[in-house]
Scaffold this active site. Structure first.
Site, PDB file in Angstrom:
ATOM      1  N   LYS A 174      15.226  -5.832   0.933  1.00  9.62           N
ATOM      2  CA  LYS A 174      14.094  -5.192   0.283  1.00  9.62           C
ATOM      3  C   LYS A 174      13.656  -4.065   1.249  1.00  9.62           C
ATOM      4  O   LYS A 174      12.575  -4.727   2.207  1.00  9.62           O
ATOM      5  CB  LYS A 174      13.042  -6.461  -0.018  1.00  9.62           C
ATOM      6  CG  LYS A 174      12.352  -6.278  -1.388  1.00  9.62           C
ATOM      7  CD  LYS A 174      11.459  -4.747  -1.251  1.00  9.62           C
ATOM      8  CE  LYS A 174      10.170  -4.856  -0.143  1.00  9.62           C
ATOM      9  NZ  LYS A 174       9.492  -3.572  -0.383  1.00  9.62           N
ATOM     10  N   GLU A 177       9.486   0.602  -0.510  1.00 12.56           N
ATOM     11  CA  GLU A 177       9.343   1.260  -1.866  1.00 12.56           C
ATOM     12  C   GLU A 177       9.106   2.742  -1.362  1.00 12.56           C
ATOM     13  O   GLU A 177       8.996   3.559  -2.386  1.00 12.56           O
ATOM     14  CB  GLU A 177       8.593   0.627  -2.759  1.00 12.56           C
ATOM     15  CG  GLU A 177       7.041   0.458  -2.471  1.00 12.56           C
ATOM     16  CD  GLU A 177       6.526  -0.457  -1.630  1.00 12.56           C
ATOM     17  OE1 GLU A 177       5.276  -0.883  -1.903  1.00 12.56           O
ATOM     18  OE2 GLU A 177       7.454  -1.111  -1.010  1.00 12.56           O
ATOM     19  N   SER A 227       3.463  -4.612   9.522  1.00  6.46           N
ATOM     20  CA  SER A 227       2.287  -4.665  10.310  1.00  6.46           C
ATOM     21  C   SER A 227       2.132  -6.054  10.497  1.00  6.46           C
ATOM     22  O   SER A 227       2.401  -6.934  10.108  1.00  6.46           O
ATOM     23  CB  SER A 227       1.165  -4.283   9.366  1.00  6.46           C
ATOM     24  OG  SER A 227       1.065  -5.118   8.394  1.00  6.46           O
ATOM     25  N   CYS A 282       6.632   1.541  15.839  1.00  5.17           N
ATOM     26  CA  CYS A 282       5.972   0.442  16.476  1.00  5.17           C
ATOM     27  C   CYS A 282       5.984   0.712  18.028  1.00  5.17           C
ATOM     28  O   CYS A 282       5.286  -0.349  18.625  1.00  5.17           O
ATOM     29  CB  CYS A 282       6.416  -0.694  15.755  1.00  5.17           C
ATOM     30  SG  CYS A 282       8.295  -1.079  16.237  1.00  5.17           S
ATOM     31  N   GLU A 383      -3.972  -0.696  15.278  1.00  2.00           N
ATOM     32  CA  GLU A 383      -2.764   0.025  15.171  1.00  2.00           C
ATOM     33  C   GLU A 383      -3.044   1.253  14.255  1.00  2.00           C
ATOM     34  O   GLU A 383      -3.038   1.093  12.946  1.00  2.00           O
ATOM     35  CB  GLU A 383      -1.686  -0.843  14.745  1.00  2.00           C
ATOM     36  CG  GLU A 383      -0.445   0.027  14.817  1.00  2.00           C
ATOM     37  CD  GLU A 383       1.014  -1.110  14.437  1.00  2.00           C
ATOM     38  OE1 GLU A 383       1.963  -0.710  15.067  1.00  2.00           O
ATOM     39  OE2 GLU A 383       0.711  -1.996  13.358  1.00  2.00           O
TER      40      GLU A 383
END
Length: 500
Positions: A174, A177, A227, A282, A383
């Site tokens: 997945k 999107e 996240s 990241c 972040e």
């Protein structure tokens, strides 16, 4: 004309049936270029069922067959690097050279998977007791799933499914999107390489699709990168449903600069690591911790370099940094800069007003540099995931280590120094999963594992490398006794078996 991205299930394109669609924009222009199908729970279940059916044959296939396919896959990916990178640039916005680098780092894990025969070797101990042998083997889990982020739409999926399928699992991916096209091309090339139908499936979607994967009883394990709040949710939910989970979360990566460091090299590294890929990494350095004696000089060197960075569309070879992925994300990143002064920071560079001629509707933001940032400010605590670099000042090495270790994140960190003793001490004392010594982005090579500590990782396994192989397999120990034909029958013995 708007392109449509559908699911890839069972070795073919499957049109979305939920009636729900997401919009994908070109970050450089702001124009909607693609619509992507958002799967319903039933569509996710169909993909899982297809993967489960494929596992019956793939899970027992020979290692020779798997590696033969993976070698062909690696060759196809290599030949189509530019095509994959072009899709990344079109939907994520990063410059083409950066996109090519992403593909190259993903290929490292495909190459690791090509050598899975040595990774899956078991162990054998003979004669542990009279005529008794013990063997340890590793076997696949079944259907496993990957949920991947927008910032690396090709690399992070390649950190997951090549190892998973090499170990004998089938996979449901997945992807984000926000930039879905690269995932479909990766799956199409796997089919071209000979991967059997249903071994690798791609289902696009939002939280509905994610929750369906987390709840489905036939999904044995879930890999996630994103996240920290979502990583925590993924870990909690999937674990409650009896699944194995590796959930990599957010980061606030620090770079400690000591007075003996080469300040030109440190400034080059800080700019490269903070602003590369528009800060949407990241592993980006988002906080430089400088000792007071060199802080002024270091900040000036960073400013000089940052002002020279060329910002523009990723398709322009002259561009060094592209736009952010969405307008909403751009505005959120900008808010940290516009509010920094009120929270005590010196705004050395403010990139919030940056635009690019001819692309005024793109998701543009310039490079921002904040000095004398407080540890209780929003710009430091959160972040940001954009081209904003915070500089914090400390009086001593010990104060710098305490500051870094106080962060709830523990993904990656770096030290810049010429002192080997200080570097050795740092790598032992710092509370982070990945450490760089004069290396600002310490992403491990493919045969070592990637992962952080504290709120940067939920679960027991890091991703790829040996940890990745162990995550996608489970151990089994087989104890065997073959009596000698001449050995007399021993009869019943209710005592605990002895190894003698």
């Amino acid at each position: 004309m708007t392109k449509t991205v559908n699911h890839w299930i069972g070795g073919k394109t499957v049109e979305g049936a939920s009636g729900n669609w997401g919009e994908v924009t070109d970050p450089a222009t702001g124009a909607v270029t693609t619509r992507v199908a958002l799967a319903s729970a039933d569509e996710v279940a169909a993909a899982v069922a297809t993967a489960r059916e494929a596992f019956a044959a793939w899970g027992t296939s020979s290692l020779a067959r798997r590696t033969e396919i993976l070698f062909r896959y690696r060759a196809l990916l290599d030949a189509r690097r530019d095509d994959i990178a072009a899709l990344i640039t079109a939907e994520h916005g990063k410059v083409h050279s950066d996109a090519l680098g992403e593909v190259a780092r993903g290929l490292e894990i495909v190459e690791l998977a090509c050598g899975i025969t040595t990774q899956l070797k078991g162990e054998l101990s003979t004669q542990v007791s009279s005529r008794v042998d013990v063997a340890s083997i590793r076997q696949p889990l079944g259907v496993v799933a990957g949920i991947t982020p927008f910032n690396f739409p090709a690399m992070v999926p390649m950190w997951m499914f090549p190892l998973a399928v090499a170990c004998g699992n089938t996979f449901v991916l997945k992807p984000s999107e926000k930039d879905p096209s690269a995932a479909n091309l990766l799956a199409e090339l796997a089919a071209e390489a000979g991967l059997p139908d249903g071994v690798l499936n791609v289902v696009h979607g939002d939280k509905v699709a994610v929750d369906a994967l987390l709840a489905h009883p036939d999904v044995a394990a879930v890999s996630f990168v994103g996240s920290t709040p979502i990583a925590r949710y993924i870990h909690t939910t999937a674990s409650a449903n009896g699944k194995r989970v590796q959930a990599l979360g957010g980061a606030k990566n620090h770079m400690l600069v000591l007075p003996d460091a080469d300040l030109d090299a440190a400034a080059d590294a800080a700019v490269s690591a903070a602003y590369g890929s528009a800060g949407e990494r990241c592993m980006a350095i988002s906080a430089v911790v400088a000792l007071d004696s060199v802080a002024d000089e270091l900040v000036e060197k960073i400013r000089e370099r940052a002002e020279k960075i060329t910002i523009g569309p990723g398709t322009d070879p002259a561009s060094e940094m592209g736009p952010l992925i969405t307008r909403a994300h751009r505005d959120k990143v900008a808010s940290y800069v516009t509010g920094a002064a009120a929270q005590g920071a010196d705004v050395v560079l403010d990139g919030t007003g940056h635009t690019v001629e001819g692309y005024e509707n793109g998701h543009w933001i310039g490079l921002s540099l904040l000095d004398k940032v407080a540890t209780d400010s929003d710009a430091y605590r959160d972040e940001i995931f954009g081209p904003v670099l915070c500089v914090l000042r400390v009086a001593t090495y010990e104060e710098g280590v305490r500051l870094i270790n106080a962060s709830p994140f523990g993904n990656g960190t770096a030290i810049f120094t010429r002192d080997g003793g200080a570097a050795r001490r740092f790598q032992l004392e710092i509370q982070a999963g990945m450490v760089g010594v004069n290396v600002p982005i310490p992403v491990p090579v493919g045969y070592h594992s990637f992962g952080g500590w504290k709120d940067s990782l939920f679960g027991d396994h890091h991703i790829y490398g040996n940890d990745g192989v162990h995550f996608y397999t489970r151990g089994k120990v087989v104890t065997t006794r073959w009596p000698d034909p001449s050995e007399p029958h021993t009869g019943v013995d209710l005592g605990f078996p002895r190894n003698s």
